[in-house]
Design a protein around this motif. Structure first.
Motif, PDB file in Angstrom:
ATOM      1  N   ALA A 176       0.807  -1.213   0.000  1.00 56.42           N
ATOM      2  CA  ALA A 176       0.000   0.000   0.000  1.00 56.42           C
ATOM      3  C   ALA A 176       0.843   1.267   0.000  1.00 56.42           C
ATOM      4  CB  ALA A 176      -0.933   0.001   1.201  1.00 56.42           C
ATOM      5  N   SER A 177       2.051   1.191  -0.523  1.00 58.23           N
ATOM      6  CA  SER A 177       2.896   2.382  -0.543  1.00 58.23           C
ATOM      7  C   SER A 177       2.285   3.507  -1.357  1.00 58.23           C
ATOM      8  CB  SER A 177       4.284   2.027  -1.100  1.00 58.23           C
ATOM      9  OG  SER A 177       5.002   1.214  -0.198  1.00 58.23           O
ATOM     10  N   ALA A 178       1.512   3.186  -2.399  1.00 48.96           N
ATOM     11  CA  ALA A 178       0.907   4.227  -3.233  1.00 48.96           C
ATOM     12  C   ALA A 178      -0.129   5.033  -2.466  1.00 48.96           C
ATOM     13  CB  ALA A 178       0.268   3.602  -4.472  1.00 48.96           C
ATOM     14  N   ILE A 179      -0.608   4.495  -1.341  1.00 50.60           N
ATOM     15  CA  ILE A 179      -1.582   5.211  -0.525  1.00 50.60           C
ATOM     16  C   ILE A 179      -0.924   5.833   0.694  1.00 50.60           C
ATOM     17  CG2 ILE A 179      -3.710   4.999   0.796  1.00 50.60           C
ATOM     18  CD1 ILE A 179      -4.510   2.757  -1.061  1.00 50.60           C
ATOM     19  N   TYR A 180      -0.086   5.054   1.376  1.00 46.85           N
ATOM     20  CA  TYR A 180       0.452   5.497   2.658  1.00 46.85           C
ATOM     21  C   TYR A 180       1.940   5.825   2.643  1.00 46.85           C
ATOM     22  CZ  TYR A 180      -3.958   3.576   4.356  1.00 46.85           C
ATOM     23  OH  TYR A 180      -5.282   3.310   4.545  1.00 46.85           O
ATOM     24  N   GLY A 181       2.660   5.499   1.584  1.00 45.45           N
ATOM     25  CA  GLY A 181       4.073   5.822   1.526  1.00 45.45           C
ATOM     26  C   GLY A 181       4.963   4.693   1.991  1.00 45.45           C
ATOM     27  N   SER A 182       6.154   5.049   2.450  1.00 45.58           N
ATOM     28  CA  SER A 182       7.177   4.085   2.844  1.00 45.58           C
ATOM     29  C   SER A 182       6.653   3.075   3.861  1.00 45.58           C
ATOM     30  CB  SER A 182       8.376   4.839   3.432  1.00 45.58           C
ATOM     31  OG  SER A 182       9.351   3.942   3.919  1.00 45.58           O
ATOM     32  N   ASP A 183       7.165   1.872   3.760  1.00 46.76           N
ATOM     33  CA  ASP A 183       6.986   0.773   4.724  1.00 46.76           C
ATOM     34  C   ASP A 183       5.847  -0.178   4.391  1.00 46.76           C
ATOM     35  OD1 ASP A 183       8.989   2.180   6.002  1.00 46.76           O
ATOM     36  OD2 ASP A 183       7.690   2.935   7.594  1.00 46.76           O
ATOM     37  N   ALA A 184       4.845   0.252   3.637  1.00 47.88           N
ATOM     38  CA  ALA A 184       3.678  -0.600   3.431  1.00 47.88           C
ATOM     39  C   ALA A 184       3.910  -1.588   2.301  1.00 47.88           C
ATOM     40  CB  ALA A 184       2.452   0.262   3.144  1.00 47.88           C
ATOM     41  N   ILE A 185       4.985  -2.367   2.393  1.00 46.76           N
ATOM     42  CA  ILE A 185       5.328  -3.341   1.347  1.00 46.76           C
ATOM     43  C   ILE A 185       4.544  -4.637   1.536  1.00 46.76           C
ATOM     44  CG2 ILE A 185       7.187  -4.878   0.573  1.00 46.76           C
ATOM     45  CD1 ILE A 185       9.097  -2.540   0.761  1.00 46.76           C
ATOM     46  N   ALA A 186       4.505  -5.146   2.759  1.00 43.96           N
ATOM     47  CA  ALA A 186       3.791  -6.395   3.031  1.00 43.96           C
ATOM     48  C   ALA A 186       2.341  -6.152   3.406  1.00 43.96           C
ATOM     49  CB  ALA A 186       4.490  -7.167   4.151  1.00 43.96           C
ATOM     50  N   GLY A 187       2.048  -4.979   3.955  1.00 37.09           N
ATOM     51  CA  GLY A 187       0.683  -4.709   4.369  1.00 37.09           C
ATOM     52  C   GLY A 187       0.598  -3.572   5.359  1.00 37.09           C
ATOM     53  N   VAL A 188      -0.592  -3.418   5.915  1.00 37.88           N
ATOM     54  CA  VAL A 188      -0.889  -2.319   6.836  1.00 37.88           C
ATOM     55  C   VAL A 188      -1.684  -2.875   8.007  1.00 37.88           C
ATOM     56  CG1 VAL A 188      -2.053  -0.094   7.109  1.00 37.88           C
ATOM     57  CG2 VAL A 188      -0.938  -0.660   4.941  1.00 37.88           C
ATOM     58  N   ILE A 189      -1.335  -2.425   9.198  1.00 39.79           N
ATOM     59  CA  ILE A 189      -2.119  -2.730  10.393  1.00 39.79           C
ATOM     60  C   ILE A 189      -2.682  -1.418  10.899  1.00 39.79           C
ATOM     61  CG2 ILE A 189      -2.044  -3.566  12.774  1.00 39.79           C
ATOM     62  CD1 ILE A 189       0.254  -5.414  11.905  1.00 39.79           C
ATOM     63  N   ASN A 190      -3.984  -1.286  10.857  1.00 36.25           N
ATOM     64  CA  ASN A 190      -4.661  -0.076  11.317  1.00 36.25           C
ATOM     65  C   ASN A 190      -5.400  -0.380  12.611  1.00 36.25           C
ATOM     66  OD1 ASN A 190      -5.757   2.528  11.431  1.00 36.25           O
ATOM     67  ND2 ASN A 190      -7.493   1.983  10.124  1.00 36.25           N
ATOM     68  N   VAL A 191      -4.977   0.275  13.684  1.00 38.08           N
ATOM     69  CA  VAL A 191      -5.612   0.108  14.983  1.00 38.08           C
ATOM     70  C   VAL A 191      -6.686   1.179  15.132  1.00 38.08           C
ATOM     71  CG1 VAL A 191      -5.259   0.092  17.473  1.00 38.08           C
ATOM     72  CG2 VAL A 191      -3.506  -0.841  15.951  1.00 38.08           C
ATOM     73  N   VAL A 192      -7.918   0.761  15.252  1.00 35.28           N
ATOM     74  CA  VAL A 192      -9.044   1.682  15.397  1.00 35.28           C
ATOM     75  C   VAL A 192      -9.396   1.778  16.874  1.00 35.28           C
ATOM     76  CG1 VAL A 192     -11.416   2.187  14.711  1.00 35.28           C
ATOM     77  CG2 VAL A 192      -9.872   1.046  13.106  1.00 35.28           C
ATOM     78  N   THR A 193      -9.252   2.951  17.447  1.00 36.51           N
ATOM     79  CA  THR A 193      -9.460   3.118  18.888  1.00 36.51           C
ATOM     80  C   THR A 193     -10.941   3.258  19.218  1.00 36.51           C
ATOM     81  OG1 THR A 193      -9.175   5.521  18.718  1.00 36.51           O
ATOM     82  CG2 THR A 193      -7.210   4.197  19.159  1.00 36.51           C
ATOM     83  N   ASN A 194     -11.227   3.036  20.488  1.00 36.85           N
ATOM     84  CA  ASN A 194     -12.595   3.101  20.975  1.00 36.85           C
ATOM     85  C   ASN A 194     -13.056   4.551  21.062  1.00 36.85           C
ATOM     86  OD1 ASN A 194     -15.047   2.657  22.381  1.00 36.85           O
ATOM     87  ND2 ASN A 194     -14.171   0.796  23.271  1.00 36.85           N
ATOM     88  N   LYS A 195     -14.246   4.820  20.559  1.00 36.78           N
ATOM     89  CA  LYS A 195     -14.771   6.189  20.549  1.00 36.78           C
ATOM     90  C   LYS A 195     -16.147   6.268  21.180  1.00 36.78           C
ATOM     91  CE  LYS A 195     -12.156   7.055  16.311  1.00 36.78           C
ATOM     92  NZ  LYS A 195     -11.547   5.712  16.290  1.00 36.78           N
ATOM     93  N   ARG A 196     -16.461   5.338  22.062  1.00 38.51           N
ATOM     94  CA  ARG A 196     -17.767   5.363  22.717  1.00 38.51           C
ATOM     95  C   ARG A 196     -17.928   6.601  23.584  1.00 38.51           C
ATOM     96  NH1 ARG A 196     -17.156  -0.394  24.087  1.00 38.51           N
ATOM     97  NH2 ARG A 196     -16.563   0.366  26.150  1.00 38.51           N
ATOM     98  N   ARG A 197     -19.132   7.158  23.583  1.00 42.64           N
ATOM     99  CA  ARG A 197     -19.426   8.356  24.358  1.00 42.64           C
ATOM    100  C   ARG A 197     -19.906   8.047  25.765  1.00 42.64           C
ATOM    101  NH1 ARG A 197     -20.702   9.631  19.057  1.00 42.64           N
ATOM    102  NH2 ARG A 197     -20.119  11.750  18.406  1.00 42.64           N
ATOM    103  N   GLU A 198     -20.139   6.788  26.059  1.00 44.90           N
ATOM    104  CA  GLU A 198     -20.649   6.430  27.379  1.00 44.90           C
ATOM    105  C   GLU A 198     -20.250   5.000  27.696  1.00 44.90           C
ATOM    106  OE1 GLU A 198     -24.827   6.887  27.036  1.00 44.90           O
ATOM    107  OE2 GLU A 198     -25.093   5.155  25.724  1.00 44.90           O
ATOM    108  N   GLY A 199     -20.434   4.644  28.958  1.00 46.48           N
ATOM    109  CA  GLY A 199     -20.109   3.301  29.397  1.00 46.48           C
ATOM    110  C   GLY A 199     -18.631   3.107  29.605  1.00 46.48           C
ATOM    111  N   GLY A 200     -18.276   1.919  30.050  1.00 47.74           N
ATOM    112  CA  GLY A 200     -16.876   1.630  30.292  1.00 47.74           C
ATOM    113  C   GLY A 200     -16.654   0.213  30.761  1.00 47.74           C
ATOM    114  N   ASN A 201     -15.400  -0.130  30.996  1.00 50.20           N
ATOM    115  CA  ASN A 201     -14.989  -1.460  31.431  1.00 50.20           C
ATOM    116  C   ASN A 201     -13.873  -1.327  32.459  1.00 50.20           C
ATOM    117  OD1 ASN A 201     -16.034  -3.575  29.127  1.00 50.20           O
ATOM    118  ND2 ASN A 201     -15.552  -1.599  28.240  1.00 50.20           N
ATOM    119  N   VAL A 202     -13.853  -2.265  33.385  1.00 47.94           N
ATOM    120  CA  VAL A 202     -12.710  -2.467  34.262  1.00 47.94           C
ATOM    121  C   VAL A 202     -12.480  -3.973  34.321  1.00 47.94           C
ATOM    122  CG1 VAL A 202     -11.761  -2.270  36.579  1.00 47.94           C
ATOM    123  CG2 VAL A 202     -13.139  -0.415  35.659  1.00 47.94           C
ATOM    124  N   SER A 203     -11.240  -4.419  34.132  1.00 49.56           N
ATOM    125  CA  SER A 203     -10.975  -5.857  34.171  1.00 49.56           C
ATOM    126  C   SER A 203      -9.637  -6.137  34.827  1.00 49.56           C
ATOM    127  CB  SER A 203     -10.991  -6.455  32.754  1.00 49.56           C
ATOM    128  OG  SER A 203      -9.915  -5.961  31.979  1.00 49.56           O
TER     129      SER A 203
END
Length: 855
Positions: free
Chosen positions: A166-193
């Motif tokens: 994916a170098s044509a989209i993201y540039g250097s390093d994306a030869i084998a692939g891309v790992i995109n971490v999508v963070t939590n954006k909930r407006r309410e609630g929660g967890n404790v573990s």
């Protein structure tokens, strides 16, 4: 800081190409509520992804590229100590070798499709993540990848793994692939573990505390906070010392210490007429404790926020912070060795390397709509700082005045990235749907520093051996500096920087109702080596509603890391000093080095997506990736290995017995593979629901070209890239991997089974002495296989009343261990040694229990 006690009291949318998710636990999107957890996961094929194209998000079913989706529940079910381990457990194309070396065993890295760890681009919410400051993380030579272990798993909504260039989209390093971490954006609630567990052998206790909560702010905004603490104790599966291996000086008839026979450091033996020191009978045969899982403590936190600024505009931001302490015990130095100051360590010592790391990053931006355009303007800064320390060691050339704790030096990497992304839909008269156009620009500043350590950590104090049969012996240059890990010297210090700028554009169009084409191009300029232009064509054609073909052709690149270009270091051995010199330095140039060039790649893939029967999906993808000019360390050459090269070494101002190496564009490689996933669901009626996944990955790699050996080295028969180094480049990953996942739910109850198989993992080793008889007779390089392993993981869990949840996990329930080394490859002190660098080590199985509360 002292190392910890052995026990504690209890405590983007990118391309579309080939395969469909084949993660053993590939699942749906966010962990939205308790009922979703209890019912399993949303269908993977219907999850909308934001990785692999700059067009609007599409479901995995519609993707032209293979994308794995790993949900928050999948992450919890993996029972893993870090995000790296989660990926290793759930994505068959991802490989996380276990190393027991020095610093690279504490900063780990994984690979995708058998390529280098730095050939995977890491994004956080679609924005580039900065790299680690440690060159060679995880044992991957010239790699400086992003450190996924410093991203708290409790802050993640899902992970999208794009297995395609994916170098044509993201540039250097994306030869084998891309790992995109999508963070939590909930407006309410929660967890404790809280999770607690350990290995079946009783060691390696691991505890994880996680907490996250969402809050609404303003009119439609949110703030989501998450924090995590991981505390991992070490495991130890090192062989006890052989009875014949001496710790103390032998004694003559009068009881006086005498010199041992054999090699003093590596194989001391009783000389004729001598007897063993009486202390040999009470010595600690487990003084070597340096093979196993490393102890570490990490504290991580994230803050994710968004605030509307108007009807079509919002400001957003993400902050990530991490603090890690990690410890790596090293080889025991028995008291008869000259590098032991017996007045300080009468019974020898085993140094411990300590990594004190602070990592932080923030991204702020504004996005919205202006007429027909969607726009996103952002700026992000990341920095990783590693202070390296050494405990319970010595600099023998300072005698009794030596320190026992040393500051080895500091590594620092930083990156500041600015992005403008634009996107709009264009109506045309010849397409059934609007054409999706995207464009943008990026500017990035990078910096890399090395700072020197304590004076005693790298200098020679001039003190000879103080006592024993070697008293008065002058210690060579190789024994100057802290034992196990000498410090960075003032001449090793660097402070370098560079900048890069890029422009990119993409067009995605539906030609009719069945055919989709996605084009992308990018031009990037670096201040230190020039420009690269990349392109990508991805397409998907639907034969009928249940069968589609997809494919991608692209080229890519990876810029030489600042660390690989600037790094230099001097390390001490028992009898010589080893130098890594900068590829562009006068010393390296005189020894044949050339300026580092970027690695370049060409990849092609072709796949099929099908629904063999209702409720199931099948994907099969084949690919080929050619990477030219791969960067690695050259062969180490010195007089003792290649006679005559001592003159070369002295000609550049180094010692006659010293070893030298430098980074080179070592080889061209070709990697080919096939990945397939079959998954579906069964409705068992009153018996609940069963979700199943069968995934496989097969990979083959070969070297298609080698760097020319410089004439100055060829004159002494020195290969610039040795056979052993070639093997290391090719054979880190298994040749095949299969994962069968079964997840059953019934009301509040759930159970999971994951069966993983690792195919052949080829390794090579060179014996100290070539055997003249037996199965390894005449073999100067011994091949062995550390694969062929089946691993079984299970989970049982229940959702309780009042928001409580409990789970019990067992990983590797049959306590499988990696292969032991062939006998000729053992050190003289060992009865056995478990091989390292494979998917598992000698630690065996582990269990844990997790208690979680949600509101």
């Amino acid at each position: 800081m002292p190392h910890p006690p052995r026990r504690h009291p209890l405590p983007a949318t990118l391309f579309s190409i080939l395969v469909l998710p084949f993660a053993a636990t590939a699942a749906g999107g966010p962990d939205a509520d308790a009922s979703a957890d209890a019912a399993g996961h949303a269908a993977t094929l219907d999850t909308v992804t934001v990785t692999g194209t700059r067009a609007t998000g599409r479901t995995v079913r519609e993707s032209a590229a293979p994308i794995d989706i790993i949900s928050a529940e999948d992450i919890r079910a993996a029972n893993a100590t870090s995000l790296l381990d989660v990926l290793n457990t759930t994505v068959p194309s991802f490989n996380l070798p276990l190393e027991t070396g020095d610093l690279n065993s504490m900063v780990r890295a994984g690979q995708l499709r058998g390529l280098n760890a730095s050939h995977v681009l890491v994004l956080i919410d679609g924005k580039r993540r900065h790299s680690t400051a440690l060159l060679g993380a995880g044992g991957f030579g010239g790699a400086s990848p992003a450190d996924l272990a410093l991203i708290p798993t409790g802050a993640i909504e899902r992970i999208e793994v794009l297995r395609d260039g994916a170098s044509a989209i993201y540039g250097s390093d994306a030869i084998a692939g891309v790992i995109n971490v999508v963070t939590n954006k909930r407006r309410e609630g929660g967890n404790v573990s809280y999770r607690d567990g350990q290995y079946f052998a009783g060691d390696g206790r691991a505890r994880v505390i996680q907490a996250d909560a969402g809050f609404g702010i303003g009119d439609g905004g949110y703030l989501h906070l998450a924090a995590q603490i991981d505390d991992q104790e070490a495991t130890d599966y090192t062989s006890p010392a052989r009875d014949s291996f001496l710790y103390y000086f032998p004694r003559d008839a009068a009881g006086n210490p005498v010199r041992p026979g054999g090699n003093q450091a590596s194989n001391p033996t009783l000389p004729a007429g001598a007897t063993a020191d009486p202390r040999e009978a009470t010595r600690d045969n487990h003084a070597w404790q340096n093979r196993g899982i490393r102890a570490f403590r990490t504290k991580t936190a994230t803050a994710n926020a968004s605030l509307p600024l108007g009807a079509t505009t919002e400001a957003y931001g993400l902050l990530t912070l991490a603090k890690r302490d990690a410890w790596a015990p090293q080889n025991f130095r028995q008291p008869l060795r000259n590098e032991v100051v017996r007045a300080i360590h009468p019974d020898g010592f085993a140094p411990t390397e300590h990594l004190d790391e602070e990592d932080g990053a923030f991204t702020v931006g504004v996005r919205g709509q202006l007429g027909e355009w969607d726009w996103d303007l952002s700026s992000g800064h990341g920095r990783d700082t590693i202070d390296i320390n050494l405990h319970d060691s010595i600099n023998p050339t300072y005698g009794v005045d030596s320190q026992t704790d040393f500051y080895i030096g500091r590594l620092r990497y930083s990156a500041w990235t600015h992005n403008l992304d634009l996107r709009r839909r264009l109506q045309t008269g010849w397409l059934a749907a609007p054409l999706e156009f995207s464009a943008g620009a990026e500017y990035r500043d990078e910096g890399y520093r090395i700072g020197a350590g304590d004076l005693q950590s790298y200098t020679h104090g001039g003190q000879p051996v103080l006592d024993g049969p070697y008293a008065g012996t002058v210690l060579g240059a190789g024994l100057g500096g802290a034992q196990a890990l000498p410090g960075f010297r003032p001449e090793d210090e660097v402070d370098v920087s560079r900048n890069s700028s890029a422009v990119y554009a993409g067009v995605a169009a539906d030609v009719g109702t069945r055919w989709r084409i996605d084009l992308a191009a990018r031009h990037e300029r670096y201040s230190d080596f020039g420009s690269e232009t990349t392109g990508r064509l991805s397409t998907r054609f639907e034969i009928n509603p249940r069968v589609a073909l997809r494919g991608t052709i692209s080229n890519g690149f990876q810029a030489p890391s600042l660390a690989a270009q600037a790094y230099r270091n001097t390390s001490n051995g028992n009898f010589f000093t080893d130098h890594v010199v900068q590829a562009g330095s006068p010393q390296a140039v005189a020894l044949g080095a050339q300026p580092l060039r970027p690695e370049t790649s060409r990849s092609v893939s072709l796949g099929i997506v099908a629904e063999p029967w209702i409720g199931t999906s099948l994907t099969v993808d084949a690919y080929r990736i050619d990477v030219d000019d791969r960067i690695a360390l050259s062969t180490t050459f010195r007089e003792g290995l290649y006679p005559g090269t001592g003159a070369l070494v002295t000609s550049v101002g180094l010692g006659a017995q010293d070893g030298v190496r430098y980074f080179i564009n070592a080889a061209d490689t070709r990697t080919e593979g096939v990945e397939a996933t079959l998954e579906g669901r069964f409705d068992l009626g009153r018996g609940g629901n069963l979700r199943w996944t069968l995934a496989t990955s097969h990979t083959r790699a070969e070297i298609t070209g080698l760097a020319d050996t410089p004439a100055v080295l060829a004159a002494y028969d020195v290969p610039v890239f040795s056979q052993g180094s070639q093997n290391e480049l090719l054979y880190k990953a298994p040749k095949s991997r299969q994962v069968l996942g079964l997840d059953w739910t019934l009301g509040r109850w759930r159970a999971g089974l994951r069966q993983s198989h690792y195919g052949t993992i080829q390794r090579y080793g060179s014996p100290t002495t070539v055997a003249t008889s037996g199965p390894y007779a005449g073999q100067a390089e011994i091949a062995y296989d550390i694969g062929g392993i089946w691993i079984t993981d299970v989970q049982l869990g229940a959702t309780l009343v009042g928001g409580w949840d409990v789970a019990v996990n067992a990983n590797n329930i049959f306590d499988r261990k990696v292969t032991r080394l062939p006998e000729p490859l053992l050190a003289a002190n060992e009865y056995y040694r478990y091989a390292n660098g494979g998917p598992i080590d000698g630690s065996g199985g582990a269990w844990s229990a997790t208690l979680r509360y949600r509101w």
